[in-house]
Write a protein that holds these residues in place. Sequence first.
Motif, PDB file in Angstrom:
ATOM      1  N   ARG A 221      15.224  61.341 -50.714  1.00 53.07           N
ATOM      2  CA  ARG A 221      16.314  62.125 -50.145  1.00 53.07           C
ATOM      3  C   ARG A 221      15.962  63.607 -50.104  1.00 53.07           C
ATOM      4  NH1 ARG A 221      21.775  59.880 -53.200  1.00 53.07           N
ATOM      5  NH2 ARG A 221      21.943  57.871 -52.143  1.00 53.07           N
ATOM      6  N   ALA A 222      15.350  64.085 -51.176  1.00 54.01           N
ATOM      7  CA  ALA A 222      14.978  65.494 -51.235  1.00 54.01           C
ATOM      8  C   ALA A 222      13.946  65.836 -50.163  1.00 54.01           C
ATOM      9  CB  ALA A 222      14.432  65.832 -52.626  1.00 54.01           C
ATOM     10  N   LEU A 223      12.960  64.962 -49.976  1.00 58.63           N
ATOM     11  CA  LEU A 223      11.957  65.210 -48.944  1.00 58.63           C
ATOM     12  C   LEU A 223      12.575  65.192 -47.547  1.00 58.63           C
ATOM     13  CD1 LEU A 223       8.911  63.148 -50.289  1.00 58.63           C
ATOM     14  CD2 LEU A 223       9.091  65.640 -50.130  1.00 58.63           C
ATOM     15  N   ALA A 224      13.517  64.288 -47.314  1.00 60.58           N
ATOM     16  CA  ALA A 224      14.186  64.250 -46.013  1.00 60.58           C
ATOM     17  C   ALA A 224      14.930  65.553 -45.752  1.00 60.58           C
ATOM     18  CB  ALA A 224      15.144  63.060 -45.956  1.00 60.58           C
ATOM     19  N   LEU A 225      15.594  66.063 -46.760  1.00 57.80           N
ATOM     20  CA  LEU A 225      16.310  67.328 -46.620  1.00 57.80           C
ATOM     21  C   LEU A 225      15.335  68.472 -46.352  1.00 57.80           C
ATOM     22  CD1 LEU A 225      19.172  68.527 -48.949  1.00 57.80           C
ATOM     23  CD2 LEU A 225      17.324  70.071 -48.324  1.00 57.80           C
TER      24      LEU A 225
ATOM     25  N   LEU B 239       3.704  71.902 -51.253  1.00 54.61           N
ATOM     26  CA  LEU B 239       4.261  71.223 -52.413  1.00 54.61           C
ATOM     27  C   LEU B 239       3.157  70.960 -53.428  1.00 54.61           C
ATOM     28  CD1 LEU B 239       6.467  70.569 -50.178  1.00 54.61           C
ATOM     29  CD2 LEU B 239       6.935  68.502 -51.509  1.00 54.61           C
ATOM     30  N   VAL B 240       3.500  71.089 -54.682  1.00 51.12           N
ATOM     31  CA  VAL B 240       2.584  70.759 -55.777  1.00 51.12           C
ATOM     32  C   VAL B 240       3.215  69.645 -56.597  1.00 51.12           C
ATOM     33  CG1 VAL B 240       1.403  71.598 -57.844  1.00 51.12           C
ATOM     34  CG2 VAL B 240       1.738  73.145 -55.884  1.00 51.12           C
ATOM     35  N   PHE B 241       2.535  68.524 -56.689  1.00 49.16           N
ATOM     36  CA  PHE B 241       2.961  67.417 -57.549  1.00 49.16           C
ATOM     37  C   PHE B 241       2.115  67.491 -58.828  1.00 49.16           C
ATOM     38  CE2 PHE B 241       4.308  66.108 -53.397  1.00 49.16           C
ATOM     39  CZ  PHE B 241       5.416  65.293 -53.572  1.00 49.16           C
ATOM     40  N   ALA B 242       2.754  67.814 -59.942  1.00 50.52           N
ATOM     41  CA  ALA B 242       2.026  67.972 -61.209  1.00 50.52           C
ATOM     42  C   ALA B 242       2.536  66.928 -62.195  1.00 50.52           C
ATOM     43  CB  ALA B 242       2.218  69.372 -61.763  1.00 50.52           C
ATOM     44  N   ARG B 243       1.662  66.006 -62.554  1.00 54.07           N
ATOM     45  CA  ARG B 243       2.060  64.898 -63.425  1.00 54.07           C
ATOM     46  C   ARG B 243       1.410  65.014 -64.802  1.00 54.07           C
ATOM     47  NH1 ARG B 243       0.648  59.887 -65.308  1.00 54.07           N
ATOM     48  NH2 ARG B 243       2.391  58.411 -65.424  1.00 54.07           N
ATOM     49  N   ALA B 244       2.212  64.778 -65.838  1.00 56.01           N
ATOM     50  CA  ALA B 244       1.714  64.705 -67.222  1.00 56.01           C
ATOM     51  C   ALA B 244       0.862  65.922 -67.580  1.00 56.01           C
ATOM     52  CB  ALA B 244       0.930  63.410 -67.423  1.00 56.01           C
TER      53      ALA B 244
ATOM     54  N   ALA C 189      -2.547  65.130 -63.736  1.00 59.50           N
ATOM     55  CA  ALA C 189      -2.996  65.042 -62.344  1.00 59.50           C
ATOM     56  C   ALA C 189      -2.183  66.025 -61.522  1.00 59.50           C
ATOM     57  CB  ALA C 189      -2.827  63.630 -61.803  1.00 59.50           C
ATOM     58  N   VAL C 190      -2.856  66.840 -60.739  1.00 59.44           N
ATOM     59  CA  VAL C 190      -2.197  67.838 -59.903  1.00 59.44           C
ATOM     60  C   VAL C 190      -2.633  67.632 -58.463  1.00 59.44           C
ATOM     61  CG1 VAL C 190      -1.845  70.291 -59.453  1.00 59.44           C
ATOM     62  CG2 VAL C 190      -2.113  69.491 -61.800  1.00 59.44           C
ATOM     63  N   ARG C 191      -1.659  67.593 -57.573  1.00 63.49           N
ATOM     64  CA  ARG C 191      -1.936  67.352 -56.153  1.00 63.49           C
ATOM     65  C   ARG C 191      -1.203  68.398 -55.327  1.00 63.49           C
ATOM     66  NH1 ARG C 191      -0.779  61.265 -54.235  1.00 63.49           N
ATOM     67  NH2 ARG C 191      -2.632  61.002 -52.957  1.00 63.49           N
ATOM     68  N   VAL C 192      -1.923  69.068 -54.451  1.00 54.60           N
ATOM     69  CA  VAL C 192      -1.343  70.065 -53.555  1.00 54.60           C
ATOM     70  C   VAL C 192      -1.333  69.481 -52.145  1.00 54.60           C
ATOM     71  CG1 VAL C 192      -1.547  72.397 -52.603  1.00 54.60           C
ATOM     72  CG2 VAL C 192      -2.201  71.948 -54.989  1.00 54.60           C
ATOM     73  N   VAL C 193      -0.147  69.397 -51.526  1.00 59.32           N
ATOM     74  CA  VAL C 193      -0.026  68.789 -50.200  1.00 59.32           C
ATOM     75  C   VAL C 193       0.929  69.602 -49.342  1.00 59.32           C
ATOM     76  CG1 VAL C 193      -0.470  66.458 -51.075  1.00 59.32           C
ATOM     77  CG2 VAL C 193       1.885  67.265 -50.863  1.00 59.32           C
ATOM     78  N   ALA C 194       0.813  69.437 -48.053  1.00 54.79           N
ATOM     79  CA  ALA C 194       1.800  69.976 -47.126  1.00 54.79           C
ATOM     80  C   ALA C 194       3.011  69.057 -47.100  1.00 54.79           C
ATOM     81  CB  ALA C 194       1.193  70.089 -45.733  1.00 54.79           C
ATOM     82  N   LEU C 195       4.154  69.620 -46.780  1.00 48.14           N
ATOM     83  CA  LEU C 195       5.387  68.826 -46.721  1.00 48.14           C
ATOM     84  C   LEU C 195       5.226  67.615 -45.802  1.00 48.14           C
ATOM     85  CD1 LEU C 195       8.410  68.357 -47.253  1.00 48.14           C
ATOM     86  CD2 LEU C 195       8.904  70.088 -45.497  1.00 48.14           C
TER      87      LEU C 195
ATOM     88  N   ASP D 171       2.785  65.770 -45.387  1.00 49.23           N
ATOM     89  CA  ASP D 171       1.969  64.721 -46.014  1.00 49.23           C
ATOM     90  C   ASP D 171       2.544  64.238 -47.339  1.00 49.23           C
ATOM     91  OD1 ASP D 171       0.058  64.944 -43.945  1.00 49.23           O
ATOM     92  OD2 ASP D 171      -0.838  66.676 -44.947  1.00 49.23           O
ATOM     93  N   ALA D 172       3.659  64.805 -47.768  1.00 49.29           N
ATOM     94  CA  ALA D 172       4.239  64.441 -49.059  1.00 49.29           C
ATOM     95  C   ALA D 172       4.929  63.089 -48.986  1.00 49.29           C
ATOM     96  CB  ALA D 172       5.235  65.504 -49.507  1.00 49.29           C
ATOM     97  N   ALA D 173       4.861  62.346 -50.073  1.00 50.07           N
ATOM     98  CA  ALA D 173       5.526  61.044 -50.169  1.00 50.07           C
ATOM     99  C   ALA D 173       6.219  60.940 -51.512  1.00 50.07           C
ATOM    100  CB  ALA D 173       4.509  59.913 -50.015  1.00 50.07           C
ATOM    101  N   ALA D 174       7.371  60.290 -51.524  1.00 55.04           N
ATOM    102  CA  ALA D 174       8.134  60.140 -52.761  1.00 55.04           C
ATOM    103  C   ALA D 174       7.316  59.469 -53.851  1.00 55.04           C
ATOM    104  CB  ALA D 174       9.408  59.352 -52.495  1.00 55.04           C
ATOM    105  N   GLU D 175       6.435  58.552 -53.444  1.00 55.74           N
ATOM    106  CA  GLU D 175       5.635  57.799 -54.414  1.00 55.74           C
ATOM    107  C   GLU D 175       4.627  58.670 -55.166  1.00 55.74           C
ATOM    108  OE1 GLU D 175       7.652  55.393 -51.660  1.00 55.74           O
ATOM    109  OE2 GLU D 175       6.141  56.940 -51.221  1.00 55.74           O
ATOM    110  N   MET D 176       4.453  59.899 -54.735  1.00 52.48           N
ATOM    111  CA  MET D 176       3.559  60.819 -55.448  1.00 52.48           C
ATOM    112  C   MET D 176       4.177  61.312 -56.758  1.00 52.48           C
ATOM    113  SD  MET D 176       2.102  63.158 -52.315  1.00 52.48           S
ATOM    114  CE  MET D 176       1.113  62.445 -50.980  1.00 52.48           C
ATOM    115  N   ALA D 177       5.459  61.042 -56.967  1.00 58.22           N
ATOM    116  CA  ALA D 177       6.167  61.536 -58.146  1.00 58.22           C
ATOM    117  C   ALA D 177       6.705  60.393 -58.986  1.00 58.22           C
ATOM    118  CB  ALA D 177       7.320  62.441 -57.725  1.00 58.22           C
ATOM    119  N   ASP D 178       6.810  60.647 -60.286  1.00 56.84           N
ATOM    120  CA  ASP D 178       7.538  59.775 -61.193  1.00 56.84           C
ATOM    121  C   ASP D 178       8.230  60.671 -62.220  1.00 56.84           C
ATOM    122  OD1 ASP D 178       5.593  60.562 -63.015  1.00 56.84           O
ATOM    123  OD2 ASP D 178       4.615  58.604 -63.124  1.00 56.84           O
TER     124      ASP D 178
END
Length: 250
Positions: free
Chosen positions: A177-181, A192-197, A204-210, A212-219
């Motif tokens: 929902r957040a990505l759709a908005l 966007l930066v997805f930073a896990r643990a 794991a850190v991933r830098v992507v453009a909006l 290319d972002a997917a909800a599954e990149m986050a937990d």
Amino acid sequence: MTGWLVIAGLGPGADALVTPEVVTALAEATDLVGYLPYVRRVAARPGLTRHESDNRDELARARHALEMAMEGRRVAIVSSGDPGVFAMAAAVFEAVETGPMAWRGLDVRVLPGVTAMLAAAALAGAPLGHDFCAINLSDNLKPWSTVERRLRLAVEADFAIAIYNPRSAARPEGMSRALALLREACEPGRVLVFARAVSTPEEAVRVVALADAAAEMADMRTVVLVGSSATRVIAREGAPFVYTPRAAPA
């Protein structure tokens, strides 16, 4: 014996990021209270009693800690990151406000910790280098309409945004929902930066453009940093640097 209560931040994971003030308080505590994974981050020792609990009973946890402090025990409630950021400090003060008047006379202290968003930002560079805000996607304690309104207004104000609790097994739809908005309101190249643990062996850190972002990149172990319209990426060999300039255009 005079009791006390500290609400201590354990930082994002690495022992090196636990402050000396917190280390000292934990060494002096007689009782340790908190969500099971956080309590188990603190080494067992003689004279320390652990009180582990589920993650959804914050007020009961806070009341139990206050009761023990009234009995003269030295109590530490532990949270990951900083206890004042979507963690236990607010629950303790809510319990104090609604509890017995005697609780207001207790020695209660909040010991800050390194927040997940700041640790994640440091890994990426300086994505929070200008004005920013933090939004929790969990709708356990607020309706989704409130989450959505705050996210829309943060985008409208062009804040960089730190998103906590983006996606879990119980609430898998929040990040989608957040990505759709964001896609409605922002350009496809928004960073966007997805930073896990962060600061753990699973980091794991991933830098992507909006785009290319997917909800599954986050937990639930992920913090998502959304850049403002001014946020820049410096390409280089290896992970890029991400930063938001210190000045905003007139």
